[in-house]
Enzyme design. Sequence first.
Site, PDB file in Angstrom:
ATOM      1  N   ASP A 191     -10.253   2.661   5.387  1.00 14.76           N
ATOM      2  CA  ASP A 191     -10.815   2.363   4.061  1.00 14.76           C
ATOM      3  C   ASP A 191     -10.329   1.013   3.535  1.00 14.76           C
ATOM      4  O   ASP A 191     -11.067   0.309   2.850  1.00 14.76           O
ATOM      5  CB  ASP A 191     -10.454   3.463   3.062  1.00 14.76           C
TER       6      ASP A 191
ATOM      7  N   SER B 248       8.526   1.227   8.117  1.00 13.18           N
ATOM      8  CA  SER B 248       8.541   1.709   6.730  1.00 13.18           C
ATOM      9  C   SER B 248       9.356   2.973   6.492  1.00 13.18           C
ATOM     10  O   SER B 248       9.779   3.224   5.368  1.00 13.18           O
ATOM     11  CB  SER B 248       7.110   1.907   6.241  1.00 13.18           C
TER      12      SER B 248
ATOM     13  N   SER C 134       3.967  14.889  -2.241  1.00 12.16           N
ATOM     14  CA  SER C 134       4.888  15.823  -1.593  1.00 12.16           C
ATOM     15  C   SER C 134       5.685  15.117  -0.510  1.00 12.16           C
ATOM     16  O   SER C 134       6.638  15.653   0.030  1.00 12.16           O
ATOM     17  CB  SER C 134       4.105  16.979  -0.984  1.00 12.16           C
TER      18      SER C 134
ATOM     19  N   GLU D 298      -3.540  -0.083   9.123  1.00  9.19           N
ATOM     20  CA  GLU D 298      -3.800   1.314   8.769  1.00  9.19           C
ATOM     21  C   GLU D 298      -4.254   2.093   9.996  1.00  9.19           C
ATOM     22  O   GLU D 298      -4.579   1.510  11.029  1.00  9.19           O
ATOM     23  CB  GLU D 298      -4.811   1.400   7.621  1.00  9.19           C
TER      24      GLU D 298
ATOM     25  N   GLY E 157      -8.718   6.114   9.559  1.00 16.81           N
ATOM     26  CA  GLY E 157      -9.053   5.909   8.142  1.00 16.81           C
ATOM     27  C   GLY E 157      -8.936   4.448   7.762  1.00 16.81           C
ATOM     28  O   GLY E 157      -7.921   4.011   7.255  1.00 16.81           O
TER      29      GLY E 157
ATOM     30  N   LYS F 280      10.192   3.924  -0.008  1.00 16.35           N
ATOM     31  CA  LYS F 280       9.720   4.478  -1.282  1.00 16.35           C
ATOM     32  C   LYS F 280      10.807   4.529  -2.363  1.00 16.35           C
ATOM     33  O   LYS F 280      10.513   4.514  -3.545  1.00 16.35           O
ATOM     34  CB  LYS F 280       9.172   5.903  -1.075  1.00 16.35           C
TER      35      LYS F 280
HETATM   36  C1  LIG Z   1       4.139   5.793   1.663  1.00 15.18           C
HETATM   37  C2  LIG Z   1       4.381   5.301   3.014  1.00 15.18           C
HETATM   38  C3  LIG Z   1       3.540   4.322   3.589  1.00 15.18           C
HETATM   39  C4  LIG Z   1       2.349   3.756   2.865  1.00 15.18           C
HETATM   40  O1  LIG Z   1       2.737   3.030   1.726  1.00 15.18           O
HETATM   41  P1  LIG Z   1       1.685   2.590   0.593  1.00 15.18           P
HETATM   42  O2  LIG Z   1       2.506   1.879  -0.423  1.00 15.18           O
HETATM   43  O3  LIG Z   1       1.037   3.833   0.070  1.00 15.18           O
HETATM   44  O4  LIG Z   1       0.682   1.714   1.245  1.00 15.18           O
HETATM   45  C5  LIG Z   1       3.870   3.859   4.852  1.00 15.18           C
HETATM   46  N1  LIG Z   1       4.928   4.350   5.549  1.00 15.18           N
HETATM   47  C6  LIG Z   1       5.745   5.294   5.030  1.00 15.18           C
HETATM   48  C7  LIG Z   1       6.888   5.774   5.856  1.00 15.18           C
HETATM   49  C8  LIG Z   1       5.507   5.804   3.744  1.00 15.18           C
HETATM   50  O5  LIG Z   1       6.313   6.737   3.237  1.00 15.18           O
END
Ligand SMILES: *Cc1c(COP(=O)(O)O)cnc(C)c1O
Length: 330
Positions: A220, A314, A88, A214, A218, A63
Amino acid sequence: MTAPAAATLPAGLVTYEDVARAAERLAGAAHHTPVLVSRMANERTGASLFFKAENFQRTGAFKFRGAYNAISALAPEQRARGVVTYSSGNHGQALACAGALLGAPVTVVMPHDAPAIKVAATRGYGADIVVYDRFRDDREEIGRRLAQERGLALVPPYDHDDVIAGQGTAGKELFEEAGPLDRLYVCLGGGGLLSGCALSAKALSPGCEVIGVEPEAGDDGRQSLRKGEIVRIPVPQTIADGAMTAFLGERTFPIIRRDVADIETVSDAALVEAMRFFAERMKVVVEPTGCLAAAASFAAGDAIAGRRVGVILSGGNIDLQRFAALVADA
Ligand SMILES: *Cc1c(COP(=O)(O)O)cnc(C)c1O
């Protein structure tokens, strides 16, 4: 759109050129995270897996890329006035950190019952916290109102072109380091990371199949892809707290629809199993949401045997007690 930042957004969809520009802005600010390989993971899947370890990114998740790029893209006067968001989780912390580095005041709208540790971390970067009641108030509405009243630029967690372009740099780095891939697995919440990485895949490894992943609770995103329009669902209950989104973004969905081959789902049990694998075999802590892509690759079987496969880890933000409880139960 009424937020001041809207004026800086291009009219068309985000392109790979935007991702490349984001990479220039991020150079020296974001970590160039490692690409991990594991003989054990390769034996298990029969594929050559390349794990892009965004759990080692600043603030513990990818992020930071989108947040930093979005603030960097603002005009100097707007940057000085500041930005606001209503996440948050990892995005709130990433924006707070990026704002501190770039001299932009950051306001984060948080629910009254947000974990104290997250509130403290966000405040620790110097962000101003505005509390709302999650049962009564609409956080997006509060974010928009603050943007208007205080002249702040709204930087939502995924549905924003500069955020998408920033997240795409994770994929860009992966292809530049690992070379062309046959398939890329990316976790999916609102689709910022998936759409950005799909742009990088198309530009740097044409023919690479991009798969969004996903939580089973969920789906979606999968429903939206099948239906050809954004499908809204009730907030899913899953341990993947970074992917509890109920719908894809207006800016992310068209890219996903055009450039993503398919969307798969995985169970919470498979996420826990993957967390154990990373801790035990590869000595890395990956949060539940961060395991979505990996869990799908571990279950892929013949679909990836003998192929070169990218997997984005991620993030790694999970408190140790919760981590211990989850892996101990498996
Ligand atoms: C926000 C986040 C996601 C999902 O990312 P999107 O861009 O909303 O699809 C996946 N893994 C982690 C660790 C995140 O912080």
